[in-house]
Every structure is written in structure tokens, then in C-alpha cells.
Design a protein around this motif. Structure first.
Motif, PDB file in Angstrom:
ATOM      1  N   ALA A  53       0.839  -1.210   0.000  1.00 58.72           N
ATOM      2  CA  ALA A  53       0.000   0.000   0.000  1.00 58.72           C
ATOM      3  C   ALA A  53       0.870   1.255   0.000  1.00 58.72           C
ATOM      4  O   ALA A  53       0.574   2.235  -0.697  1.00 58.72           O
ATOM      5  CB  ALA A  53      -0.923  -0.008   1.226  1.00 58.72           C
ATOM      6  N   GLY A  54       1.961   1.221   0.764  1.00 61.06           N
ATOM      7  CA  GLY A  54       2.886   2.358   0.818  1.00 61.06           C
ATOM      8  C   GLY A  54       3.518   2.623  -0.541  1.00 61.06           C
ATOM      9  O   GLY A  54       3.595   3.780  -0.982  1.00 61.06           O
ATOM     10  N   ALA A  55       3.933   1.558  -1.225  1.00 57.98           N
ATOM     11  CA  ALA A  55       4.538   1.711  -2.559  1.00 57.98           C
ATOM     12  C   ALA A  55       3.537   2.364  -3.513  1.00 57.98           C
ATOM     13  O   ALA A  55       3.883   3.295  -4.255  1.00 57.98           O
ATOM     14  CB  ALA A  55       4.990   0.357  -3.093  1.00 57.98           C
ATOM     15  N   ALA A  68      10.452   5.862   7.943  1.00 62.95           N
ATOM     16  CA  ALA A  68      11.037   4.518   7.876  1.00 62.95           C
ATOM     17  C   ALA A  68      10.292   3.641   6.877  1.00 62.95           C
ATOM     18  O   ALA A  68      10.907   2.840   6.171  1.00 62.95           O
ATOM     19  CB  ALA A  68      11.036   3.876   9.263  1.00 62.95           C
ATOM     20  N   LEU A  69       8.978   3.793   6.797  1.00 62.58           N
ATOM     21  CA  LEU A  69       8.194   3.042   5.805  1.00 62.58           C
ATOM     22  C   LEU A  69       8.626   3.448   4.399  1.00 62.58           C
ATOM     23  O   LEU A  69       8.811   2.602   3.521  1.00 62.58           O
ATOM     24  CB  LEU A  69       6.693   3.296   5.987  1.00 62.58           C
ATOM     25  CG  LEU A  69       5.783   2.694   4.894  1.00 62.58           C
ATOM     26  CD1 LEU A  69       5.871   1.165   4.884  1.00 62.58           C
ATOM     27  CD2 LEU A  69       4.331   3.144   5.087  1.00 62.58           C
ATOM     28  N   TYR A  70       8.802   4.746   4.187  1.00 61.94           N
ATOM     29  CA  TYR A  70       9.212   5.257   2.873  1.00 61.94           C
ATOM     30  C   TYR A  70      10.555   4.652   2.447  1.00 61.94           C
ATOM     31  O   TYR A  70      10.711   4.175   1.321  1.00 61.94           O
ATOM     32  CB  TYR A  70       9.309   6.779   2.946  1.00 61.94           C
ATOM     33  CG  TYR A  70       9.598   7.470   1.628  1.00 61.94           C
ATOM     34  CD1 TYR A  70       8.653   7.501   0.606  1.00 61.94           C
ATOM     35  CD2 TYR A  70      10.808   8.124   1.414  1.00 61.94           C
ATOM     36  CE1 TYR A  70       8.900   8.155  -0.592  1.00 61.94           C
ATOM     37  CE2 TYR A  70      11.074   8.795   0.225  1.00 61.94           C
ATOM     38  CZ  TYR A  70      10.112   8.793  -0.779  1.00 61.94           C
ATOM     39  OH  TYR A  70      10.367   9.445  -1.970  1.00 61.94           O
ATOM     40  N   VAL A  71      11.521   4.663   3.360  1.00 58.64           N
ATOM     41  CA  VAL A  71      12.843   4.107   3.059  1.00 58.64           C
ATOM     42  C   VAL A  71      12.732   2.611   2.751  1.00 58.64           C
ATOM     43  O   VAL A  71      13.354   2.108   1.806  1.00 58.64           O
ATOM     44  CB  VAL A  71      13.824   4.342   4.232  1.00 58.64           C
ATOM     45  CG1 VAL A  71      15.141   3.606   4.007  1.00 58.64           C
ATOM     46  CG2 VAL A  71      14.075   5.839   4.413  1.00 58.64           C
ATOM     47  N   GLU A  72      11.905   1.901   3.512  1.00 53.35           N
ATOM     48  CA  GLU A  72      11.746   0.457   3.303  1.00 53.35           C
ATOM     49  C   GLU A  72      11.056   0.166   1.973  1.00 53.35           C
ATOM     50  O   GLU A  72      11.393  -0.808   1.292  1.00 53.35           O
ATOM     51  CB  GLU A  72      10.969  -0.159   4.473  1.00 53.35           C
ATOM     52  CG  GLU A  72      11.114  -1.663   4.605  1.00 53.35           C
ATOM     53  CD  GLU A  72      12.555  -2.144   4.659  1.00 53.35           C
ATOM     54  OE1 GLU A  72      12.852  -3.179   4.023  1.00 53.35           O
ATOM     55  OE2 GLU A  72      13.393  -1.491   5.317  1.00 53.35           O
ATOM     56  N   GLN A  89      11.665  -1.793  -3.600  1.00 54.30           N
ATOM     57  CA  GLN A  89      11.540  -1.505  -5.033  1.00 54.30           C
ATOM     58  C   GLN A  89      12.890  -1.614  -5.741  1.00 54.30           C
ATOM     59  O   GLN A  89      12.978  -2.137  -6.852  1.00 54.30           O
ATOM     60  CB  GLN A  89      10.956  -0.096  -5.240  1.00 54.30           C
ATOM     61  CG  GLN A  89       9.525   0.064  -4.753  1.00 54.30           C
ATOM     62  CD  GLN A  89       8.514  -0.695  -5.593  1.00 54.30           C
ATOM     63  OE1 GLN A  89       8.585  -0.684  -6.818  1.00 54.30           O
ATOM     64  NE2 GLN A  89       7.575  -1.350  -4.944  1.00 54.30           N
ATOM     65  N   LEU A  90      13.937  -1.136  -5.098  1.00 56.44           N
ATOM     66  CA  LEU A  90      15.278  -1.203  -5.680  1.00 56.44           C
ATOM     67  C   LEU A  90      15.778  -2.645  -5.725  1.00 56.44           C
ATOM     68  O   LEU A  90      16.432  -3.051  -6.690  1.00 56.44           O
ATOM     69  CB  LEU A  90      16.247  -0.314  -4.891  1.00 56.44           C
ATOM     70  CG  LEU A  90      15.972   1.194  -4.997  1.00 56.44           C
ATOM     71  CD1 LEU A  90      16.782   1.964  -3.954  1.00 56.44           C
ATOM     72  CD2 LEU A  90      16.272   1.714  -6.396  1.00 56.44           C
ATOM     73  N   ASP A  91      15.466  -3.421  -4.684  1.00 50.60           N
ATOM     74  CA  ASP A  91      15.817  -4.851  -4.682  1.00 50.60           C
ATOM     75  C   ASP A  91      15.148  -5.562  -5.849  1.00 50.60           C
ATOM     76  O   ASP A  91      15.747  -6.425  -6.502  1.00 50.60           O
ATOM     77  CB  ASP A  91      15.388  -5.525  -3.365  1.00 50.60           C
ATOM     78  CG  ASP A  91      16.331  -5.212  -2.217  1.00 50.60           C
ATOM     79  OD1 ASP A  91      17.417  -4.666  -2.482  1.00 50.60           O
ATOM     80  OD2 ASP A  91      15.968  -5.495  -1.056  1.00 50.60           O
ATOM     81  N   GLU A  92      13.890  -5.196  -6.108  1.00 53.98           N
ATOM     82  CA  GLU A  92      13.137  -5.801  -7.206  1.00 53.98           C
ATOM     83  C   GLU A  92      13.812  -5.498  -8.542  1.00 53.98           C
ATOM     84  O   GLU A  92      13.949  -6.376  -9.401  1.00 53.98           O
ATOM     85  CB  GLU A  92      11.700  -5.254  -7.194  1.00 53.98           C
ATOM     86  CG  GLU A  92      10.803  -5.752  -8.315  1.00 53.98           C
ATOM     87  CD  GLU A  92      10.442  -7.232  -8.201  1.00 53.98           C
ATOM     88  OE1 GLU A  92       9.852  -7.749  -9.158  1.00 53.98           O
ATOM     89  OE2 GLU A  92      10.753  -7.862  -7.169  1.00 53.98           O
ATOM     90  N   ALA A  93      14.256  -4.257  -8.727  1.00 55.46           N
ATOM     91  CA  ALA A  93      14.955  -3.873  -9.959  1.00 55.46           C
ATOM     92  C   ALA A  93      16.242  -4.677 -10.120  1.00 55.46           C
ATOM     93  O   ALA A  93      16.572  -5.141 -11.223  1.00 55.46           O
ATOM     94  CB  ALA A  93      15.267  -2.374  -9.943  1.00 55.46           C
ATOM     95  N   GLU A 143       1.899   7.210  -6.164  1.00 53.87           N
ATOM     96  CA  GLU A 143       0.744   7.963  -6.666  1.00 53.87           C
ATOM     97  C   GLU A 143       0.826   9.443  -6.269  1.00 53.87           C
ATOM     98  O   GLU A 143       0.614  10.332  -7.094  1.00 53.87           O
ATOM     99  CB  GLU A 143      -0.513   7.333  -6.048  1.00 53.87           C
ATOM    100  CG  GLU A 143      -1.819   7.605  -6.748  1.00 53.87           C
ATOM    101  CD  GLU A 143      -2.960   6.868  -6.036  1.00 53.87           C
ATOM    102  OE1 GLU A 143      -3.841   7.548  -5.508  1.00 53.87           O
ATOM    103  OE2 GLU A 143      -2.926   5.616  -5.991  1.00 53.87           O
ATOM    104  N   LYS A 144       1.162   9.696  -4.990  1.00 50.55           N
ATOM    105  CA  LYS A 144       1.037  11.057  -4.444  1.00 50.55           C
ATOM    106  C   LYS A 144       2.358  11.713  -4.064  1.00 50.55           C
ATOM    107  O   LYS A 144       2.391  12.924  -3.833  1.00 50.55           O
ATOM    108  CB  LYS A 144       0.146  11.025  -3.199  1.00 50.55           C
ATOM    109  CG  LYS A 144      -1.285  10.568  -3.468  1.00 50.55           C
ATOM    110  CD  LYS A 144      -2.133  10.738  -2.221  1.00 50.55           C
ATOM    111  CE  LYS A 144      -3.605  10.545  -2.545  1.00 50.55           C
ATOM    112  NZ  LYS A 144      -4.460  10.897  -1.401  1.00 50.55           N
ATOM    113  N   GLY A 145       3.415  10.933  -3.964  1.00 52.06           N
ATOM    114  CA  GLY A 145       4.666  11.470  -3.440  1.00 52.06           C
ATOM    115  C   GLY A 145       4.679  11.393  -1.921  1.00 52.06           C
ATOM    116  O   GLY A 145       3.635  11.190  -1.286  1.00 52.06           O
TER     117      GLY A 145
END
Length: 222
Positions: free
Chosen positions: A21-23, A59-63, A68-72, A28-30
Motif C-alpha cells: 500500500a505504501g509503494a 522509515a516506511l518510505y525508506v523500506e 523496489q530497488l531490490d526488485e529492480a 501515486e502522491k509522493g
């Protein structure tokens, strides 16, 4: 015993839902406009869940970014699909291809691209160190390839300029990929088109490095 295991499983599922949900919400909104209450609601979680599982919105944002970067990296591993004893041009081509794929895949990496767009427009400063850590291995690989192309006695400035030139050939497609391709290419950036672009960039870069090497050799022999 069993109750603890159920609680742990429920907690893990809630954490996963919050990350998903955070991603979506941050993409969506920044960061600034995404509300913790909305993220919790979308995740089907208690309004205090973000604080409980992550210690807060930052902390949620960083995680979210880390995931997302791990996925890439998992989708497009740095080593690419090339033999270690392949030619310099082939190894550079594989490296450029990975960079271009990460930069242009808006299908599987859509949220990451949108996160980057928000971060560029309104930098939070929260993920600078994370991005530095992510980019460092790729920069090291590229430095190694460029040093091989220019020769061990290359000046640090020429090395840095050449790395900068190659990276910016790749960056030229960022921001254009949403529309399909940069205006000067005239075709959609399909996988075969990206392969041809990587071929060209590698050939162009190796040719440039050979020219620099010849020029510097002439200077030292005069």
C-alpha cells in the motif's frame, strides 16, 4: 506456541500489505501528500500499524524504496547475461543493457519510476544514502570497464569524464520512456530496440575510448 506463530504470521502479512500500500500511495502522491491513515486503510490495517511495524512514515518510505530497488536488481542483475571472458564491447553492452532496462521498464518497475519522479520534483533527502549504496557497485563495474578501455595509465579526470559520458548516454532515455522513446529515435523502446541501442552505445563508447587512448599515447610519445 501456536498462538505466537499465528501472531507472527499475521504481523508479517500486515507488514507486507503496508509495504504494498505504501509503494502504491507514495508512487501515486509522493512522500508529502501520502497520508499514513490512507496507507493503513488501503492495507486493511489499524491506523497505528505503520508506527508499530516501521516506527513511522519516514522509515516506511525508506523500506518501500529498498524493496523496489531490490526488485529492480533481481529483475535486471548487474552482471547481465555475458561470459566473464567476453570482449570489452560485449561486457560493456551487457552493462548498458541492464542500466537501460532498469531505466525504461515501466511495466514491472512502474512504482519505482513514479517514486523517482516524485523524488526528483520534491527531494526528501531520505533515500540519498540508499541510492548511493545501490549505485556504487554499478559505478565500480563501469569504472573497471572504462579503465580497461582507456588503459591503466589513464588520468583520473579522463576516467571520470568517460564514465560520465557513458552514464549520460543511458540517462538520455529517462523521462522519455513514458512516451515510448526519446523524440530522436522515432520508434517505441521495445526490448529489441533497447538491445540495438545498447549495441550502439557500447560500440560508440569503445570507439571513443580507443580514440582517447591513441591520442594520449601520441601525446606521451612526443
Amino acid at each position: 506456541g501456536e498462538k505466537t506463530m499465528v501472531q507472527r504470521k499475521d504481523g508479517l502479512e500486515t507488514r507486507t500489505h503496508l509495504l504494498e500500500a505504501g509503494a502504491d500511495m507514495f508512487a501515486e502522491k509522493g512522500y508529502g501528500d501520502a497520508l499514513v491513515a490512507e496507507i493503513c486503510e488501503r492495507a486493511g490495517a489499524n491506523v497505528a500499524a505503520v508506527n508499530y511495524h516501521f516506527g513511522g512514515k519516514e522509515a516506511l518510505y525508506v523500506e518501500v524504496w529498498r524493496q523496489q530497488l531490490d526488485e529492480a536488481q533481481n529483475l535486471y542483475p548487474l552482471e547481465g547475461d555475458v561470459a566473464p571472458d567476453a570482449s570489452l564491447e560485449e561486457r560493456l553492452r551487457a552493462h548498458i543493457f541492464v542500466m537501460l532496462q532498469r531505466m525504461t521498464d515501466r511495466g514491472r518497475l512502474g512504482n519505482l519510476h513514479r517514486l523517482f519522479e516524485h523524488e526528483r520534483a520534491n527531494p526528501t533527502g531520505l533515500i540519498d544514502e540508499l541510492l548511493r549504496q545501490l549505485r556504487e557497485p554499478g559505478i565500480q563495474v563501469l569504472h573497471g570497464l572504462v579503465r580497461e578501455g582507456l588503459g591503466e595509465d589513464v588520468s583520473e579526470e579522463t576516467l571520470q569524464f568517460t564514465v560520465f559520458s557513458i552514464i549520460n548516454q543511458c540517462r538520455g532515455v529517462i523521462g522519455s520512456s513514458r512516451r515510448g522513446a526519446p523524440p530522436f529515435i522515432k520508434k517505441p523502446l521495445t526490448r529489441p530496440a533497447i538491445e540495438r541501442l545498447a549495441d550502439h552505445m557500447a560500440r560508440f563508447s569503445v570507439g571513443g575510448m580507443e580514440k582517447i587512448r591513441q591520442t594520449s599515447n601520441r601525446k606521451t610519445s612526443q
